[in-house]
Design a protein around this motif. Structure first.
Motif, PDB file in Angstrom:
ATOM      1  N   LEU A   1       7.381   4.419  -8.922  1.00  0.00           N
ATOM      2  CA  LEU A   1       6.081   5.084  -9.042  1.00  0.00           C
ATOM      3  C   LEU A   1       4.983   4.149  -8.555  1.00  0.00           C
ATOM      4  CD1 LEU A   1       6.259   6.615 -12.652  1.00  0.00           C
ATOM      5  CD2 LEU A   1       6.565   7.825 -10.495  1.00  0.00           C
ATOM      6  N   THR A   2       4.101   4.675  -7.727  1.00  0.00           N
ATOM      7  CA  THR A   2       2.945   3.900  -7.295  1.00  0.00           C
ATOM      8  C   THR A   2       1.783   4.854  -7.049  1.00  0.00           C
ATOM      9  OG1 THR A   2       2.207   2.175  -5.765  1.00  0.00           O
ATOM     10  CG2 THR A   2       3.470   3.991  -4.819  1.00  0.00           C
ATOM     11  N   GLY A   3       0.619   4.286  -6.793  1.00  0.00           N
ATOM     12  CA  GLY A   3      -0.577   5.080  -6.542  1.00  0.00           C
ATOM     13  C   GLY A   3      -1.760   4.148  -6.395  1.00  0.00           C
ATOM     14  N   ARG A   4      -2.944   4.705  -6.198  1.00  0.00           N
ATOM     15  CA  ARG A   4      -4.137   3.880  -6.097  1.00  0.00           C
ATOM     16  C   ARG A   4      -4.454   3.221  -7.436  1.00  0.00           C
ATOM     17  NH1 ARG A   4      -8.431   7.231  -2.241  1.00  0.00           N
ATOM     18  NH2 ARG A   4      -7.113   7.228  -0.362  1.00  0.00           N
ATOM     19  N   ILE A   5      -5.313   2.207  -7.382  1.00  0.00           N
ATOM     20  CA  ILE A   5      -5.698   1.497  -8.595  1.00  0.00           C
ATOM     21  C   ILE A   5      -6.285   2.479  -9.610  1.00  0.00           C
ATOM     22  CG2 ILE A   5      -7.190  -0.305  -9.554  1.00  0.00           C
ATOM     23  CD1 ILE A   5      -4.923  -1.351  -7.767  1.00  0.00           C
ATOM     24  N   GLY A   6      -5.741   2.449 -10.813  1.00  0.00           N
ATOM     25  CA  GLY A   6      -6.214   3.333 -11.867  1.00  0.00           C
ATOM     26  C   GLY A   6      -5.431   4.620 -12.011  1.00  0.00           C
ATOM     27  N   ALA A   7      -4.551   4.929 -11.061  1.00  0.00           N
ATOM     28  CA  ALA A   7      -3.670   6.081 -11.241  1.00  0.00           C
ATOM     29  C   ALA A   7      -2.750   5.787 -12.428  1.00  0.00           C
ATOM     30  CB  ALA A   7      -2.859   6.337  -9.979  1.00  0.00           C
ATOM     31  N   PRO A   8      -2.412   6.795 -13.236  1.00  0.00           N
ATOM     32  CA  PRO A   8      -1.703   6.539 -14.499  1.00  0.00           C
ATOM     33  C   PRO A   8      -0.200   6.289 -14.328  1.00  0.00           C
ATOM     34  CG  PRO A   8      -2.052   8.880 -14.250  1.00  0.00           C
ATOM     35  CD  PRO A   8      -2.749   8.226 -13.076  1.00  0.00           C
ATOM     36  N   ALA A   9       0.144   5.332 -13.475  1.00  0.00           N
ATOM     37  CA  ALA A   9       1.562   5.078 -13.209  1.00  0.00           C
ATOM     38  C   ALA A   9       2.296   4.581 -14.446  1.00  0.00           C
ATOM     39  CB  ALA A   9       1.704   4.069 -12.067  1.00  0.00           C
TER      40      ALA A   9
ATOM     41  N   ILE B   1       7.663   0.357 -11.647  1.00  0.00           N
ATOM     42  CA  ILE B   1       6.263   0.597 -11.317  1.00  0.00           C
ATOM     43  C   ILE B   1       5.800  -0.351 -10.210  1.00  0.00           C
ATOM     44  CG2 ILE B   1       3.901   0.732 -12.185  1.00  0.00           C
ATOM     45  CD1 ILE B   1       5.851   2.742 -13.446  1.00  0.00           C
ATOM     46  N   GLY B   2       5.420   0.230  -9.074  1.00  0.00           N
ATOM     47  CA  GLY B   2       4.729  -0.503  -8.016  1.00  0.00           C
ATOM     48  C   GLY B   2       5.444  -1.709  -7.449  1.00  0.00           C
ATOM     49  N   ARG B   3       4.630  -2.672  -6.996  1.00  0.00           N
ATOM     50  CA  ARG B   3       5.073  -3.938  -6.416  1.00  0.00           C
ATOM     51  C   ARG B   3       6.034  -3.765  -5.236  1.00  0.00           C
ATOM     52  NH1 ARG B   3       1.083  -5.543  -8.484  1.00  0.00           N
ATOM     53  NH2 ARG B   3       0.795  -7.563  -9.500  1.00  0.00           N
TER      54      ARG B   3
ATOM     55  N   ARG C   1      -5.126  -3.756  -2.670  1.00  0.00           N
ATOM     56  CA  ARG C   1      -3.835  -3.074  -2.706  1.00  0.00           C
ATOM     57  C   ARG C   1      -3.358  -2.750  -1.300  1.00  0.00           C
ATOM     58  NH1 ARG C   1      -2.622   2.132  -2.511  1.00  0.00           N
ATOM     59  NH2 ARG C   1      -0.577   2.732  -3.279  1.00  0.00           N
ATOM     60  N   VAL C   2      -4.268  -2.264  -0.458  1.00  0.00           N
ATOM     61  CA  VAL C   2      -3.935  -1.982   0.941  1.00  0.00           C
ATOM     62  C   VAL C   2      -3.497  -3.265   1.637  1.00  0.00           C
ATOM     63  CG1 VAL C   2      -4.875  -1.235   3.163  1.00  0.00           C
ATOM     64  CG2 VAL C   2      -5.466   0.007   1.067  1.00  0.00           C
ATOM     65  N   ALA C   3      -4.239  -4.354   1.395  1.00  0.00           N
ATOM     66  CA  ALA C   3      -3.928  -5.637   2.016  1.00  0.00           C
ATOM     67  C   ALA C   3      -2.574  -6.182   1.540  1.00  0.00           C
ATOM     68  CB  ALA C   3      -5.029  -6.646   1.709  1.00  0.00           C
ATOM     69  N   TYR C   4      -2.257  -5.938   0.268  1.00  0.00           N
ATOM     70  CA  TYR C   4      -0.993  -6.398  -0.315  1.00  0.00           C
ATOM     71  C   TYR C   4       0.199  -5.826   0.446  1.00  0.00           C
ATOM     72  CZ  TYR C   4       2.740  -6.641  -3.879  1.00  0.00           C
ATOM     73  OH  TYR C   4       3.920  -6.850  -4.545  1.00  0.00           O
TER      74      TYR C   4
ATOM     75  N   ALA D   1       1.842   0.582   5.652  1.00  0.00           N
ATOM     76  CA  ALA D   1       0.608   1.162   5.138  1.00  0.00           C
ATOM     77  C   ALA D   1       0.844   1.592   3.693  1.00  0.00           C
ATOM     78  CB  ALA D   1       0.186   2.352   5.984  1.00  0.00           C
ATOM     79  N   ALA D   2      -0.125   1.328   2.837  1.00  0.00           N
ATOM     80  CA  ALA D   2       0.042   1.589   1.404  1.00  0.00           C
ATOM     81  C   ALA D   2       0.335   3.049   1.096  1.00  0.00           C
ATOM     82  CB  ALA D   2      -1.201   1.134   0.647  1.00  0.00           C
ATOM     83  N   GLU D   3      -0.184   3.966   1.914  1.00  0.00           N
ATOM     84  CA  GLU D   3      -0.016   5.392   1.639  1.00  0.00           C
ATOM     85  C   GLU D   3       0.757   6.109   2.743  1.00  0.00           C
ATOM     86  OE1 GLU D   3      -3.910   6.905   0.830  1.00  0.00           O
ATOM     87  OE2 GLU D   3      -4.137   5.743  -1.005  1.00  0.00           O
TER      88      GLU D   3
END
Length: 239
Positions: A6-14, A137-139, A189-192, A200-202
């Motif tokens: 699961l991932t999403g933009r910063i603050g998304a309820p992952a 979650i993410g990473r 996050r995009v840069a990560y 690309a992050a998305e």
């Protein structure tokens, strides 16, 4: 054994959504904090980690065993003197925030740290996925596991207002502080992803589902993800 990222933009309820998905699937729940804690407790019980949320299924010993094996391999390879290959060093790397990991390397040592970070995070995620029945979650987990046939990769969509509210509640900060945090962290996050994973992050090709949590609601979103994960697992077993 379902595998979900699961991932999403910063603050998304992952995280809260991931906890509920893990509960429905009876799966382990893994985020960056748990990974860092596991590296600190290499070879020890992780039961205390899972107690931070009563809904979290117990985190299995396999994560601790992974770090123990990782450190043993490092020592066998003659790298025992390297501070980043000891328990504390691994913990330091895994504890880096997204924005810290996204910063451009300005020295050879920083380039080496980035390489180690990718090696460690990739090894951890792959090891977890091999055991199955896990929500990560993410990473970059969706990138690391992009070729795994039974892994479901989900991108969570949420508007800025709701993401800001989630950060406020999660971190106990003011509206202004939450807005600033998102404004600062979204580009990082995009840069990560661009720096460490060269994607690309998305990028929609990296995901199976884009879910608008605002429109669907948490309960419905959890149900959709859990059902899709079981179906992916069923299909993956036949590949």
């Amino acid at each position: 054994m379902p595998i979900v990222t699961l991932t999403g933009r910063i603050g998304a309820p992952a995280s809260p959504l991931g906890l509920e998905v893990a509960h429905q699937l009876g799966a382990d729940y893994i985020d960056n904090q748990i990974m860092a804690e596991a590296s600190r407790r290499s070879g020890a019980s992780l039961e205390a980690v899972s107690q931070r949320d009563e809904r979290t299924p117990k985190v299995s010993e396999r994560l601790a065993r992974f770090f123990q094996k990782f450190l043993e391999k490092s020592a066998a390879a003659g790298s025992a003197g390297d501070p980043f290959l000891g328990p504390t060093g691994v913990e330091v790397l895994l504890s880096r925030s997204l924005s810290e990991a996204a910063q451009p390397a300005t020295s050879q040592d920083q380039e080496l740290d980035d390489k180690r970070y990718i090696e460690i995070i990739t090894s951890v995620i792959q090891d977890l996925a091999r055991g199955g029945n896990v929500v990560i979650i993410g990473r970059g987990s969706h990138v690391v596991l992009r070729e795994m046939p039974n892994a479901l990769h989900v991108y969570l969509v949420s508007n800025l207002e709701n993401r800001t509210r989630h950060i406020q509640q999660r971190d106990g900060v003011t509206l202004e502080a939450a807005e600033k945090f998102i404004k600062d962290e979204d580009p990082q996050r995009v840069a990560y992803y661009k720096k460490l994973f060269k994607v690309a992050a998305e990028d929609p090709e990296l995901f199976h589902l884009f879910l608008n949590v605002d429109n669907l609601g948490m309960e419905h979103s959890v149900t959709i993800i859990a059902q899709a994960a079981r179906e992916m697992d069923r299909q993956g077993a036949t590949v």
